[in-house]
Every structure is written in structure tokens, then in C-alpha cells.
Design an enzyme around this catalytic site. Structure first.
Site, PDB file in Angstrom:
ATOM      1  N   GLU A 195       5.217   5.120   3.312  1.00 17.98           N
ATOM      2  CA  GLU A 195       4.772   6.486   3.617  1.00 17.98           C
ATOM      3  C   GLU A 195       5.968   7.411   3.665  1.00 17.98           C
ATOM      4  O   GLU A 195       7.103   6.971   3.866  1.00 17.98           O
ATOM      5  CB  GLU A 195       4.116   6.519   5.010  1.00 17.98           C
ATOM      6  N   GLU A 234     -10.865   9.658   2.691  1.00 20.69           N
ATOM      7  CA  GLU A 234     -12.060   9.396   1.884  1.00 20.69           C
ATOM      8  C   GLU A 234     -13.323   9.880   2.600  1.00 20.69           C
ATOM      9  O   GLU A 234     -14.187  10.520   1.996  1.00 20.69           O
ATOM     10  CB  GLU A 234     -12.131   7.878   1.673  1.00 20.69           C
ATOM     11  N   ASP A 274      -2.799  12.216  -4.179  1.00 16.83           N
ATOM     12  CA  ASP A 274      -2.365  13.621  -4.145  1.00 16.83           C
ATOM     13  C   ASP A 274      -3.607  14.474  -3.894  1.00 16.83           C
ATOM     14  O   ASP A 274      -4.524  14.469  -4.707  1.00 16.83           O
ATOM     15  CB  ASP A 274      -1.742  14.013  -5.494  1.00 16.83           C
ATOM     16  N   GLU A 334       0.863  -1.189   0.000  1.00 16.36           N
ATOM     17  CA  GLU A 334       0.000   0.000   0.000  1.00 16.36           C
ATOM     18  C   GLU A 334       0.897   1.235   0.000  1.00 16.36           C
ATOM     19  O   GLU A 334       1.764   1.397   0.856  1.00 16.36           O
ATOM     20  CB  GLU A 334      -0.956   0.063   1.200  1.00 16.36           C
ATOM     21  N   ASP A 380     -10.558  11.431  -5.064  1.00 13.34           N
ATOM     22  CA  ASP A 380     -11.805  12.213  -4.963  1.00 13.34           C
ATOM     23  C   ASP A 380     -11.751  13.432  -5.887  1.00 13.34           C
ATOM     24  O   ASP A 380     -12.605  14.298  -5.813  1.00 13.34           O
ATOM     25  CB  ASP A 380     -12.022  12.666  -3.510  1.00 13.34           C
ATOM     26  N   LYS A 401      -2.981  20.651  -9.137  1.00 14.61           N
ATOM     27  CA  LYS A 401      -2.471  21.896  -9.726  1.00 14.61           C
ATOM     28  C   LYS A 401      -1.430  21.514 -10.764  1.00 14.61           C
ATOM     29  O   LYS A 401      -0.661  20.574 -10.550  1.00 14.61           O
ATOM     30  CB  LYS A 401      -1.779  22.735  -8.647  1.00 14.61           C
ATOM     31  N   THR A 452     -11.304   5.143   3.987  1.00 15.48           N
ATOM     32  CA  THR A 452     -10.136   5.674   4.689  1.00 15.48           C
ATOM     33  C   THR A 452     -10.507   7.026   5.310  1.00 15.48           C
ATOM     34  O   THR A 452     -11.571   7.580   5.036  1.00 15.48           O
ATOM     35  CB  THR A 452      -8.959   5.893   3.722  1.00 15.48           C
ATOM     36  N   LYS A 453      -9.568   7.524   6.125  1.00 16.12           N
ATOM     37  CA  LYS A 453      -9.823   8.806   6.792  1.00 16.12           C
ATOM     38  C   LYS A 453     -10.041   9.918   5.760  1.00 16.12           C
ATOM     39  O   LYS A 453     -10.993  10.691   5.824  1.00 16.12           O
ATOM     40  CB  LYS A 453      -8.618   9.136   7.681  1.00 16.12           C
TER      41      LYS A 453
END
Ligand SMILES: C[S@@+](CC[C@H](N)C(=O)[O-])C[C@H]1O[C@@H](n2cnc3c(N)ncnc32)[C@H](O)[C@@H]1O
Length: 349
Positions: free
Chosen positions: A64, A190, A114, A39, A150, A118, A187-188
Site C-alpha cells: 500500500e 466494492e 484506480d 495483494e 468498477d 481520466k 471489499t470496502k
């Protein structure tokens, strides 16, 4: 009873594991043939936890770059809550190029990579041609790739790149994505998106039998070093030092940021950026009393890895040192010499 003095365990990182990494060594309690799952950017770890619980016989690597996220997940691992999970400080591109070998992974998951769209962020976006090629290469035939975002523009961009990725097959075809999650848990990030009116776009792809791009693991190079004669005293070099940069073809940059001296050594703090890895290293020029020579090399501060970029940076530092006094000359060069400065004139052909 006094607590025994425990040595702090160093954080697992893309630069302190073998390239490619040793899954059996990292997961000694899991069967050597158990599935391998990655992940990327697990954040607060809801999806990682779901993976761990829903596939207890798999080996799950979470990567991460955010220290708080890593600390939370490391705490959960230490408490035994994620027995089949290891978390690693690693940029996706570094893990995919250096740590993970072709055909190694059963699943790759990316959730809300991300948070902005931009154009100035385009070069740093996770989903790019190079990352999808690497993910395709690292997956086994039949392997699963999921991506959620999203951001509509991000979804459109991803759909376009994925449509040009022959090694991955869209399980939601003819739709480019699904509007509901079919793999995993919310997820948080999301759930925040949903509350703020940004629903997810969910991509689910399978690795097919078409050939993957040929992208072998980038392994360590031999340690680079250059031997010089007749160097001025390190304190004089520090007095003359001004930060400078060098840029090689292939998007390799070395920024020489600060210099420090001891009577027998010069240390130059250097930041080296390559497409696959970024490293802050100490480059050294050390005096060898026996030979009278100076050796320009990579210092052992932290866990620096001798990459192409480090070879280039050692060479360019030696070139700078040679401009600092008449008569400084190379007496041995153990760097790879195939880099051309990006601004160097062409061959004229
Ligand atoms: C918007 S958050 C989403 C976190 C989590 N996946 C979720 O859905 O709640 C993006 C996460 O990706 C991580 N990240 C960003 N760029 C990364 C990279 N190149 N490699 C690994 N992780 C990255 C960030 O630190 C952050 O935790």
C-alpha cells in the site's frame, strides 16, 4: 509494573528490505515452501483478511501507499489477527521491479486499483503494459492473477492489455471478465460502488507455460561518489543555489530542491524519479580534511537505495558544483556513466 521502553519498529517498506526480498526471513513461522501471495493496494484490508483466513498456510504480502490503510493493517498484524500477513509501504511498480523476483508468486490480486479514469492519469494507472509484464514475470506457471474494477473504461482498457499478454490465460474466456466475484470477498470500495450503481468487472487469469517477459529484479548499484578539488565554501554554494532539475534518457529525473550548509559539508535535498522508484534523498558534498578533497555522495538519511537515478543525480550535482567556481575539477568518479541527458543532442548518426 512500568511498561518496558519498546523501540518503535520501523514500518516495512520497499526501501528497507533486501532486493529481492527474503520471504523466509519475513515469514519465519511459515514453511519455506508455502505459497506466496501478493495483494496490491489492499485499502482497508477486507480481501487481505480473507486471504489470511482462507489460506492459513500461505505467506501473504500486502502493499500500500496509503498511511491510514497501512496503520490499520499493521494494527491487525500486531494483534495477531493476520498471522501469515506482512504489510509493506511500497508502490506496486517498486515492489514488482525491486522486491519481487521472477517466478516467485503463486497469486497476485488487485482490487479496484484506480478510482478515476481520466486521460491525465494514464501514466500513473496501475494497470499498464509494464505492470502486466512484471506481474506475468513474477508469477509461477499456474499462478493466479485477479483484477477487479468498477469503471467500465478501466475494464475495457484492462481487457485490451490482457488480451495482449500471452503469458496469462483468461479463465472466463470467451468473456473478457465476469460480472460476479468468483475469488475472494467484497471489499470496502466494492460495496460502495455497488451502492452507487457501479457493479464490478472481475478478471481471473492464470499464468500459462508461455515465456514471460525477461524482467530481472533491479538490484542496488554500488554506492556512487565523485571526488572534487577546490570547492567554494558550502555557505557560498547555498547562497548561489537555485532549485534546478536534470532529466536523463530512460525517464530519470532529479529535482534539486534545497541546499543547506555546515562548514565542512553541503547537503542538497533531491527528489529522484525513475520508472521503478521515487526517492527523496540527501546528496552530500563533504570535505575530507586529510586529502583536502570534497566527496559528492548519497547521504544516509532514511533508507536511500543507490539506484541508477541516484548515480545520475550525484553526477549532475557534481556538474553543477563544477560550474560554481573556476578550477573545480573531478579527481575521482565512481558513478555509472551511461546516462545521457534527455535533452542532449544525438550522436549525429
Ligand atoms: C480505490 S482503493 C481500493 C482499496 C481496496 N483494494 C478496496 O477494494 O477496498 C485503491 C487503493 O490502492 C492504493 N494504491 C494506489 N496506487 C497504488 C500503487 N501504485 N501501489 C500500491 N497501492 C496503490 C491506494 O492507496 C488505495 O488504497
Amino acid at each position: 509494573m512500568p511498561r518496558p521502553n519498546r523501540q518503535p519498529v520501523p514500518r516495512l517498506s520497499a526501501t528497507n528490505v533486501p532486493w529481492p526480498m527474503d520471504w523466509d526471513g519475513l515469514f519465519p513461522n511459515q514453511a519455506p515452501d508455502s505459497p506466496r501471495i501478493l495483494e496490491i493496494g489492499f485499502g482497508y484490508g477486507q480481501f487481505l483478511r480473507w486471504l489470511s483466513q482462507s489460506q492459513p498456510a500461505s505467506r501473504i504480502l500486502g502493499i500500500e501507499i496509503d498511511s491510514t490503510s497501512l496503520q490499520k493493517a499493521e494494527g491487525a498484524c500486531d494483534r495477531g489477527e493476520l498471522p501469515n500477513v506482512r504489510v509493506m509501504f511500497a508502490r506496486a511498480e517498486t515492489a514488482l521491479w525491486h522486491v519481487l523476483a521472477p517466478g516467485m508468486l503463486d497469486e497476485v490480486h488487485v482490487n479496484f486499483p484506480d478510482p478515476w479514469f481520466k486521460s491525465s492519469h494514464a501514466p500513473r494507472r496501475l494497470i499498464q503494459r509494464s505492470a502486466l509484464d512484471l506481474i506475468t514475470s513474477r508469477l509461477k506457471p499456474g499462478g493466479l492473477f485477479t483484477l477487479a474494477t468498477d469503471i467500465r473504461e478501466y475494464a475495457d482498457m484492462s481487457a485490451e492489455h490482457l488480451a495482449q499478454t500471452p503469458g496469462l490465460t483468461n479463465t472466463h474466456a470467451p468473456e473478457p471478465w465476469a460480472w460476479e466475484r468468483t475469488v475472494g470477498v467484497m471489499t470496502k470500495y466494492e460495496s460502495k460502488g455497488y451502492k452507487e450503481g457501479r457493479p464490478g468487472h472481475y478478471f481471473v487469469y492464470r499464468r500459462n507455460d508461455l515465456p514471460a517477459p525477461d524482467l530481472p529484479v533491479i538490484r542496488d548499484q554500488p554506492m556512487p561518489h565523485i571526488k572534487l578539488n577546490h570547492l567554494p565554501a558550502p555557505a557560498d554554494l547555498v547562497a548561489r543555489f537555485q532549485p534546478f532539475k536534470a532529466h536523463a534518457e530512460g525517464d530519470i529525473y532529479a529535482s534539486y530542491m534545497a541546499a543547506y550548509s555546515r562548514p565542512d559539508a553541503l547537503l542538497v535535498e533531491t527528489y529522484i524519479v525513475e520508472p521503478s522508484i521515487q526517492q527523496q534523498v540527501a546528496l552530500l558534498a563533504t570535505h575530507n580534511r586529510e586529502t583536502g578533497q570534497w566527496v559528492v555522495s548519497l547521504g544516509a538519511v532514511g533508507t536511500p537505495r543507490p539506484t541508477d537515478g541516484v548515480h545520475y543525480a550525484v553526477r549532475k550535482l557534481a556538474e553543477w558544483l563544477m560550474t560554481q567556481a573556476p578550477g573545480v575539477e573531478v579527481v575521482g568518479d565512481y558513478t555509472r556513466t551511461y546516462f545521457r541527458d534527455a535533452d542532449a543532442p544525438g550522436d549525429g548518426g
